[in-house]
Design an enzyme around this catalytic site. Structure first.
Site, PDB file in Angstrom:
ATOM      1  N   SER A 152      35.127  45.983  39.008  1.00 49.27           N
ATOM      2  CA  SER A 152      34.877  47.398  38.732  1.00 49.27           C
ATOM      3  C   SER A 152      33.688  47.523  37.766  1.00 49.27           C
ATOM      4  CB  SER A 152      36.157  48.022  38.170  1.00 49.27           C
ATOM      5  OG  SER A 152      36.077  49.410  38.123  1.00 49.27           O
TER       6      SER A 152
ATOM      7  N   ASP B  52      40.323  50.413  48.804  1.00 47.82           N
ATOM      8  CA  ASP B  52      39.728  50.889  47.558  1.00 47.82           C
ATOM      9  C   ASP B  52      38.823  52.076  47.884  1.00 47.82           C
ATOM     10  OD1 ASP B  52      38.362  51.309  45.200  1.00 47.82           O
ATOM     11  OD2 ASP B  52      37.794  49.218  44.902  1.00 47.82           O
TER      12      ASP B  52
ATOM     13  N   HIS C  47      41.930  50.375  44.510  1.00 50.62           N
ATOM     14  CA  HIS C  47      41.036  49.763  43.521  1.00 50.62           C
ATOM     15  C   HIS C  47      41.785  48.773  42.632  1.00 50.62           C
ATOM     16  CE1 HIS C  47      37.394  49.504  41.189  1.00 50.62           C
ATOM     17  NE2 HIS C  47      38.008  49.857  40.084  1.00 50.62           N
TER      18      HIS C  47
END
Lengths: 404, 404
Positions: free
Chosen positions: B149, B345, B378
């Protein structure tokens, strides 16, 4: 050029029993009608509204330019829902804040403003209230009931609660119930409102304030879910908000706003506007757009209504009484259906509409289904799209000549 | 069983110039290291953290059960990033709230708590600060830099800012920049915090309060975007929160909680738990989960840090100085890459990782890419998934024997 619309109101004294077990009495419903009811009283079309809309579906108000109804592109003389042929009714739902009795009105039993004590209303309750309005207007059967999003849920519920009173149902960008993610977004919006110190437990009216902070956040969240990622990128992308200029500078950015950057090819690239490097100021256009939408909404929408309407969305689930079996749940419906969904709608995706289509087909119902490839996300149901509008027009034309 | 981790701290007196033009001096960085630096000082791996994580990547703290680091499944003896072979460094970023200098610390120039005046820091600034830490540790070149991320953005930025100091970069569930929708969610979260009356313009410390309402909303929004629609439906669906029972009733719901419903097949269907019909009480499990996550977060996370870190996300955009041309932007990178994305995601979708892969391939870089079909959205980058963990393990094994 649109026609002049005139809101009307009807008072209902008798208590309306609600799904929660409570009831509400002495309430008003605000509505509008367009076109003429025919002699057979067989050409009525009921339009159901979604979260923040109202009875003002089409036309403009006398002396108010830019006061078009929320589905003015869809409803009117010569339009897909043609008011030269159909008698169209728009009604503001109970608990809303645009005229019908809602949280800001006085409870006749206590003689105090309802506020947070307004009873929880469901899609089914709204349909029951709408049916009473039709009774009062002398309409036994609807040629069609139509709605988008939460309005589509009402249209679907009509076919289950009053199957004999509906000949056609048009369900646009809707779903048979909310997913966990849908409920989650609603809950965050509600928490933002309820935890705003100006909410005062839902009795903010008597404090002379509104929970504007919470409403703004709620609307910003809502707006994100109405738009597709694609359309947001196309409309806003990563574009920066232009610097605010002294008026004398005209439309050109001041020198300092365009800071060329280093790097191998910086000389060939167009100049890059400088970041402001701020955590609280607006930097990107999308932020500016969302804040504006939030501000505007907080000025006209009632916080208690927001709670009520998002809860009605959460609760809607016709399959629930049938162990989750939507096919069994929709067996009661007898009318013909048009369902429409939009490819980039991630709030109520085409897959959700297809669940309804499948359940209806399994009941051998007459169903048309159009999946429109549109970039606008959930909002597409309110927008002009040739194919979408064409599908609705054809569907209404198919039964405009019906005599019943 | 995990190993014992011990946080350390280093003080940096010299000013660090920041992208904004400001600078910060006299700051501390908190970090942890695991494993042994080899004699050639060539086996160091830097792990970069995302929004709400820290230097505590792996291991547990002495005497604290359940204090595992946030990537403990990935980093440790015999784990994919094997601390028997690599010297692993986790560092808390500037502006965070877990030890390194941040908004709740004293600005040495003013001798007052920074609060909202903490300078805006970017991914590039963090990488510069991390490079200084490596200097202090005597590490000239990293065997690998790795992050998920926002951590993946730092790993990518390392390869551009210090190409000669990185041999491998592992970029998981990341993106070359935020989309308009990503920025929009960040902005709503920030508005919730900034408009909380307890925020006091970012100087809430001196008022003895924290903007807990805003932080809760921010975290709830974040959580929705970390999970996939699928996993939310699987974990929570439309399940209702069980009624609260007096202790003596044990785990069984009281009679009244199960109200059978009418309808054609209600007799065959299992009894349907009754709705509470409330706009403010918890009705669905997903609401309970989100409120819990929000409450927990508001107790430990700093509001100013939340603003800073979401802004660092917004600002990251290496292609920006190249007119949006990511291929040109990544031309500077010279190391080998592993990119990993997860099918569900929707915050940083596989398409965003593929943009990076494509740009690297166009520069003829050595890139491995794995798109893992995982249901968790995610969040998958933090979870145990055999294929994902296997890919990372193989990649690190491929160069564990390298001598440079």
């Amino acid at each position: 050029m649109s026609f002049i619309a005139t809101p009307q109101s009807l008072h209902f004294e008798a208590p309306l029993p609600l799904q929660s077990g409570a009831s509400i009495r002495g309430y008003d419903l605000t509505y509008e009608t367009y076109g003429q009811l025919n002699a057979e009283r067989s050409n009525a079309v009921l339009i159901c509204h979604a979260l923040n809309a109202s009875h003002h579906v089409a036309g403009i108000y006398e002396g108010q330019a830019r006061s078009e109804g929320w589905w003015d592109n869809m409803v009117g003389p010569g339009k897909p829902v043609d008011t030269d042929r159909f008698f169209v009714i728009g009604v503001n739902n109970l608990g809303s804040c645009f005229g019908s009795t809602g949280p800001m009105h006085v409870n006749p039993d206590t003689e105090r403003v309802y506020g947070a004590d307004f009873p929880v209303v469901t899609v089914e309750d709204w349909v029951n209230a709408q049916a009473r309005l039709l009774d009062a207007l002398g309409i036994q059967q609807l040629a069609a009931v139509m709605g988008g999003s939460l309005g589509g849920m009402q249209a679907l519920s009509w076919t289950l609660q009053y199957p004999e009173r509906v000949r056609h149902a048009v369900v646009v960008a809707s779903a048979p119930n909310l997913s966990a993610e849908n409920i989650a977004f609603n809950e965050v919006a509600r928490r933002a409102i309820v935890t705003d110190p100006d909410f005062h437990g839902g009795h903010f009216y008597q404090h002379g304030v509104v929970p504007a902070r919470g409403l703004r956040i709620a609307r910003m969240i809502g707006h994100i879910t109405y738009l597709s990622d694609d359309v947001m990128n196309a409309k806003f992308g990563r574009e920066l908000r232009p610097p605010t200029l002294p008026a004398s500078h005209g439309a050109l950015p001041p020198e300092g706003a365009l800071a060329p950057r280093g790097g191998p090819s910086a000389l060939d690239a167009p100049p890059v506007p400088a970041y402001r490097y701020s955590t609280q100021d607006i930097e990107f256009q999308i932020e500016s757009y969302l804040r504006y939408q939030g501000d505007k909404f907080s000025e006209y929408f009632d916080a208690n209504t927001y709670l009520l309407i998002t809860r009605a969305l959460d609760y809607f689930d016709p399959a629930r009484a049938f162990g989750g079996d939507l096919t069994q749940a929709l067996a009661r419906a007898t009318c013909k259906f048009l369902l429409v969904s939009f490819s980039t709608d991630w709030r109520f995706s085409p897959a959700r509409s297809r669940e309804i289509v499948k359940a209806l087909l399994e009941n051998r119902r007459d169903v048309s289904y159009a999946e429109i490839d549109a970039p606008h996300g959930h909002d597409a149901f309110l927008l002009e799209d040739e194919r979408y509008v064409g599908v609705v027009r054809s569907y209404f034309e198919s039964f405009a000549g019906e005599a019943r």
